[in-house]
Scaffold this motif. Sequence first.
Motif, PDB file in Angstrom:
ATOM      1  N   ILE A 415       0.862  -1.180   0.000  1.00  0.00           N
ATOM      2  CA  ILE A 415       0.000   0.000   0.000  1.00  0.00           C
ATOM      3  C   ILE A 415       0.898   1.230   0.000  1.00  0.00           C
ATOM      4  O   ILE A 415       1.767   1.378   0.861  1.00  0.00           O
ATOM      5  CB  ILE A 415      -0.942   0.045   1.214  1.00  0.00           C
ATOM      6  CG1 ILE A 415      -1.922  -1.133   1.186  1.00  0.00           C
ATOM      7  CG2 ILE A 415      -1.712   1.369   1.225  1.00  0.00           C
ATOM      8  CD1 ILE A 415      -2.925  -1.120   2.329  1.00  0.00           C
ATOM      9  N   GLN A 417       1.035   5.106   0.543  1.00  0.00           N
ATOM     10  CA  GLN A 417       0.295   6.186   1.195  1.00  0.00           C
ATOM     11  C   GLN A 417       0.958   7.516   0.824  1.00  0.00           C
ATOM     12  O   GLN A 417       2.154   7.711   1.039  1.00  0.00           O
ATOM     13  CB  GLN A 417       0.316   5.995   2.724  1.00  0.00           C
ATOM     14  CG  GLN A 417      -0.478   7.035   3.496  1.00  0.00           C
ATOM     15  CD  GLN A 417      -0.359   6.831   5.006  1.00  0.00           C
ATOM     16  OE1 GLN A 417       0.469   6.039   5.468  1.00  0.00           O
ATOM     17  NE2 GLN A 417      -1.187   7.517   5.765  1.00  0.00           N
ATOM     18  N   ARG A 424      -4.507  10.217  -0.548  1.00  0.00           N
ATOM     19  CA  ARG A 424      -4.609   9.209  -1.602  1.00  0.00           C
ATOM     20  C   ARG A 424      -3.903   7.931  -1.165  1.00  0.00           C
ATOM     21  O   ARG A 424      -2.862   7.971  -0.508  1.00  0.00           O
ATOM     22  CB  ARG A 424      -3.989   9.742  -2.900  1.00  0.00           C
ATOM     23  CG  ARG A 424      -4.222   8.848  -4.118  1.00  0.00           C
ATOM     24  CD  ARG A 424      -4.015   9.651  -5.400  1.00  0.00           C
ATOM     25  NE  ARG A 424      -2.618   9.999  -5.594  1.00  0.00           N
ATOM     26  CZ  ARG A 424      -1.757   9.255  -6.309  1.00  0.00           C
ATOM     27  NH1 ARG A 424      -2.158   8.121  -6.871  1.00  0.00           N
ATOM     28  NH2 ARG A 424      -0.504   9.651  -6.462  1.00  0.00           N
ATOM     29  N   ILE A 425      -4.492   6.799  -1.558  1.00  0.00           N
ATOM     30  CA  ILE A 425      -3.960   5.473  -1.246  1.00  0.00           C
ATOM     31  C   ILE A 425      -3.909   4.655  -2.543  1.00  0.00           C
ATOM     32  O   ILE A 425      -4.851   4.674  -3.337  1.00  0.00           O
ATOM     33  CB  ILE A 425      -4.858   4.734  -0.222  1.00  0.00           C
ATOM     34  CG1 ILE A 425      -4.738   5.383   1.152  1.00  0.00           C
ATOM     35  CG2 ILE A 425      -4.490   3.257  -0.131  1.00  0.00           C
ATOM     36  CD1 ILE A 425      -3.424   5.187   1.841  1.00  0.00           C
ATOM     37  N   LEU A 427      -3.438   0.736  -3.681  1.00  0.00           N
ATOM     38  CA  LEU A 427      -3.377  -0.675  -3.285  1.00  0.00           C
ATOM     39  C   LEU A 427      -2.777  -1.482  -4.432  1.00  0.00           C
ATOM     40  O   LEU A 427      -3.222  -1.369  -5.579  1.00  0.00           O
ATOM     41  CB  LEU A 427      -4.773  -1.191  -2.962  1.00  0.00           C
ATOM     42  CG  LEU A 427      -5.563  -0.412  -1.893  1.00  0.00           C
ATOM     43  CD1 LEU A 427      -7.011  -0.883  -1.877  1.00  0.00           C
ATOM     44  CD2 LEU A 427      -4.929  -0.596  -0.531  1.00  0.00           C
ATOM     45  N   ILE A 459     -10.828  -1.864  -1.597  1.00  0.00           N
ATOM     46  CA  ILE A 459     -11.270  -0.473  -1.728  1.00  0.00           C
ATOM     47  C   ILE A 459     -12.592  -0.265  -0.990  1.00  0.00           C
ATOM     48  O   ILE A 459     -12.774   0.727  -0.263  1.00  0.00           O
ATOM     49  CB  ILE A 459     -11.395  -0.091  -3.224  1.00  0.00           C
ATOM     50  CG1 ILE A 459     -10.006  -0.075  -3.876  1.00  0.00           C
ATOM     51  CG2 ILE A 459     -12.090   1.256  -3.376  1.00  0.00           C
ATOM     52  CD1 ILE A 459     -10.032   0.157  -5.369  1.00  0.00           C
ATOM     53  N   ILE A 462     -12.044  -0.193   2.779  1.00  0.00           N
ATOM     54  CA  ILE A 462     -11.484   1.070   3.267  1.00  0.00           C
ATOM     55  C   ILE A 462     -12.551   2.156   3.296  1.00  0.00           C
ATOM     56  O   ILE A 462     -12.643   2.942   4.240  1.00  0.00           O
ATOM     57  CB  ILE A 462     -10.282   1.481   2.387  1.00  0.00           C
ATOM     58  CG1 ILE A 462      -9.124   0.488   2.575  1.00  0.00           C
ATOM     59  CG2 ILE A 462      -9.826   2.903   2.708  1.00  0.00           C
ATOM     60  CD1 ILE A 462      -7.971   0.699   1.632  1.00  0.00           C
ATOM     61  N   ARG A 463     -13.375   2.186   2.266  1.00  0.00           N
ATOM     62  CA  ARG A 463     -14.417   3.222   2.197  1.00  0.00           C
ATOM     63  C   ARG A 463     -15.447   3.073   3.315  1.00  0.00           C
ATOM     64  O   ARG A 463     -16.021   4.065   3.772  1.00  0.00           O
ATOM     65  CB  ARG A 463     -15.108   3.152   0.831  1.00  0.00           C
ATOM     66  CG  ARG A 463     -14.253   3.714  -0.312  1.00  0.00           C
ATOM     67  CD  ARG A 463     -14.933   3.518  -1.637  1.00  0.00           C
ATOM     68  NE  ARG A 463     -14.195   4.185  -2.724  1.00  0.00           N
ATOM     69  CZ  ARG A 463     -14.490   4.044  -4.008  1.00  0.00           C
ATOM     70  NH1 ARG A 463     -15.502   3.260  -4.390  1.00  0.00           N
ATOM     71  NH2 ARG A 463     -13.803   4.697  -4.920  1.00  0.00           N
ATOM     72  N   LEU A 473      -5.170   3.708   8.227  1.00  0.00           N
ATOM     73  CA  LEU A 473      -5.907   3.452   6.995  1.00  0.00           C
ATOM     74  C   LEU A 473      -7.379   3.863   7.104  1.00  0.00           C
ATOM     75  O   LEU A 473      -8.107   3.869   6.122  1.00  0.00           O
ATOM     76  CB  LEU A 473      -5.798   1.967   6.636  1.00  0.00           C
ATOM     77  CG  LEU A 473      -6.124   1.541   5.199  1.00  0.00           C
ATOM     78  CD1 LEU A 473      -5.368   2.388   4.191  1.00  0.00           C
ATOM     79  CD2 LEU A 473      -5.792   0.065   5.005  1.00  0.00           C
ATOM     80  N   TYR A 477     -10.237   8.749   2.136  1.00  0.00           N
ATOM     81  CA  TYR A 477      -9.138   8.609   1.196  1.00  0.00           C
ATOM     82  C   TYR A 477      -9.677   8.495  -0.226  1.00  0.00           C
ATOM     83  O   TYR A 477     -10.774   7.970  -0.453  1.00  0.00           O
ATOM     84  CB  TYR A 477      -8.300   7.363   1.483  1.00  0.00           C
ATOM     85  CG  TYR A 477      -7.368   7.469   2.661  1.00  0.00           C
ATOM     86  CD1 TYR A 477      -6.190   8.206   2.566  1.00  0.00           C
ATOM     87  CD2 TYR A 477      -7.654   6.834   3.865  1.00  0.00           C
ATOM     88  CE1 TYR A 477      -5.320   8.297   3.651  1.00  0.00           C
ATOM     89  CE2 TYR A 477      -6.798   6.923   4.947  1.00  0.00           C
ATOM     90  CZ  TYR A 477      -5.636   7.660   4.834  1.00  0.00           C
ATOM     91  OH  TYR A 477      -4.776   7.746   5.903  1.00  0.00           O
ATOM     92  N   VAL A 479      -9.018   6.247  -3.044  1.00  0.00           N
ATOM     93  CA  VAL A 479      -8.376   4.930  -3.105  1.00  0.00           C
ATOM     94  C   VAL A 479      -8.306   4.448  -4.556  1.00  0.00           C
ATOM     95  O   VAL A 479      -9.309   4.471  -5.278  1.00  0.00           O
ATOM     96  CB  VAL A 479      -9.133   3.894  -2.244  1.00  0.00           C
ATOM     97  CG1 VAL A 479      -8.341   2.601  -2.170  1.00  0.00           C
ATOM     98  CG2 VAL A 479      -9.384   4.442  -0.855  1.00  0.00           C
ATOM     99  N   GLU A 480      -7.134   4.013  -4.953  1.00  0.00           N
ATOM    100  CA  GLU A 480      -6.915   3.466  -6.292  1.00  0.00           C
ATOM    101  C   GLU A 480      -6.264   2.091  -6.157  1.00  0.00           C
ATOM    102  O   GLU A 480      -5.739   1.739  -5.098  1.00  0.00           O
ATOM    103  CB  GLU A 480      -6.020   4.399  -7.113  1.00  0.00           C
ATOM    104  CG  GLU A 480      -6.598   5.796  -7.296  1.00  0.00           C
ATOM    105  CD  GLU A 480      -5.590   6.751  -7.902  1.00  0.00           C
ATOM    106  OE1 GLU A 480      -4.382   6.418  -7.876  1.00  0.00           O
ATOM    107  OE2 GLU A 480      -5.991   7.811  -8.396  1.00  0.00           O
TER     108      GLU A 480
END
Length: 532
Positions: A415, A417, A424-425, A427, A459, A462-463, A473, A477, A479-480
């Motif tokens: 990951i 960061q 922005r993250i 993965l 994703i 995380i959301r 975490l 964020y 997240v991509e």
Amino acid sequence: MSNSHFAEPIPVLAKLRLMLLKTLNVQDGGGDFSVKRGLLDLYRRNPTQGKMTHGIFSVNEDWVLGESNLPALETALTSLDDLERWPLPDFSFCSVIWEGKPCGVLVEKDELKGGGLLFVATLFFISDEEMKISRAEFRAAKSQPEPFASLMTITDWMRYSISEVGNEPIASFLFRCIAGLHSCQFRRMKASDLKKADVSLIAPPRENDFLLNLCKNAYAGKVVCTRAIVPMELIIPDDMEHALEFPLDEVKRFMPAHIDNGQAVTELLLYQSDGKFIMGDDYVGYLTYKALLFKKVPAVILGDFSSTEVEILERGGSELIPPIMVTKGLTESRSRGSDNMQKLQERLASLGPSKPTIAGEFSRIYLEFCHLLRRRRKREADIHNFLKRYPVMIDGHAAKVHSEVRVGNYRADLIFQYEQSDKRILLIELEMDNVPIFTKKNRLREGFDHASQQIEDWIQAIRTNAPQMPEWLKGEYVVEGMVVIGRSAKLTDTQKKTLFTINSNRLVKVITYDDLLERFGRLIGSFDQVEI
């Protein structure tokens, strides 16, 4: 050239380089930058060929060796111990005659796991129309001497023991070339020739009768010799004025012969006097180590000595003495004072180690990764650990890189960061480079869909701030996701277009390891242009 027979060799390195420039798609006048870009791309496609081509452009000398310069096979085989102890540089080149035709031989040096060295010799058959090669490998390893020779064929490698290599003409010829190169670069003198030797082309140092007598007594078995690692601060030159006057361009020219992969390899011949170790025969080696600020260097000490700071490697007789260069000269006394040592260090400052460049360091990482991908016996963990160690290959802008992170019920490989202002993250899921992306019917394989879906699940976790996640975490964020899998060379044009469409429409991008290397190569190029 192709229809003539030659009795004596002619230099072929320059022509070979011109031919290889065409394979790199470098036009005349393309410059060093174009050559480097071509080499990096060749390394990506074929690390073995890339290293070979790199060697052709790296060598500094083209040794022209006639038949008289090539020892007989029986004599060449007696040099195996010398080849291991005083190895050739990483790359050496000679021009020779094989079957009546001018040819070139590139010799590469590699280390064997478990000890010893492997010398790889490539014979280039050069004509006006084409270039063909033969390739063989030879071991110089006391700990694992067999198989001694391996000859590349169209389908496989043929193995030969030391007793069998004479049955294969091209293999025996290539080893004779290796031994010939070694004898040219590491000349030995007989004990009877020590006094009359005068092989220096520059003003010689004063004659050192004490060193000469020590050498003679060592060859007579009357003086013990010790291989050791000696602190440079304990070593002084016998003739300080000679050291101070020694041409710096000569030191710079011969530096590569004394350094291998950043390590001091040439053993200095020393003896002890008044608590100091005196060097009297290899000023280039000594000045090289002094200029490059080496703290400790390899040496052979003649006679008895006392020092708790010396690391003893081996005791023996004259067989430990390295190839030496002793010259006749003036006999008047010259100072070895400490003030002169300071003057010498100041004079050598211009030859000191250069500051490493970003492009140079990134190029090293690039080549190392190419060789890792080329390895047959590698695990996904090897790739994972490499990219964890060098995350710049994926993206150099990440603030932090996390490995094996628990995300819900799964673990993310990597990951990235980014700075908190970005929120922005990225993965990253890593698959093996030999995993096919498509079926024979041009459909995405099940394993590929699984990897993409796994990242999409991360994703979502995380959301929604799912449980079993680290505190850092949790939060808002962008997240991509990214899947790294397979090689571009195995994809058809249709399959490449399919991947492009996938990457245009999905949150999780898919790239191959070739894509990764191409991106990194462009980054190296941008630094190259700035640093040039």
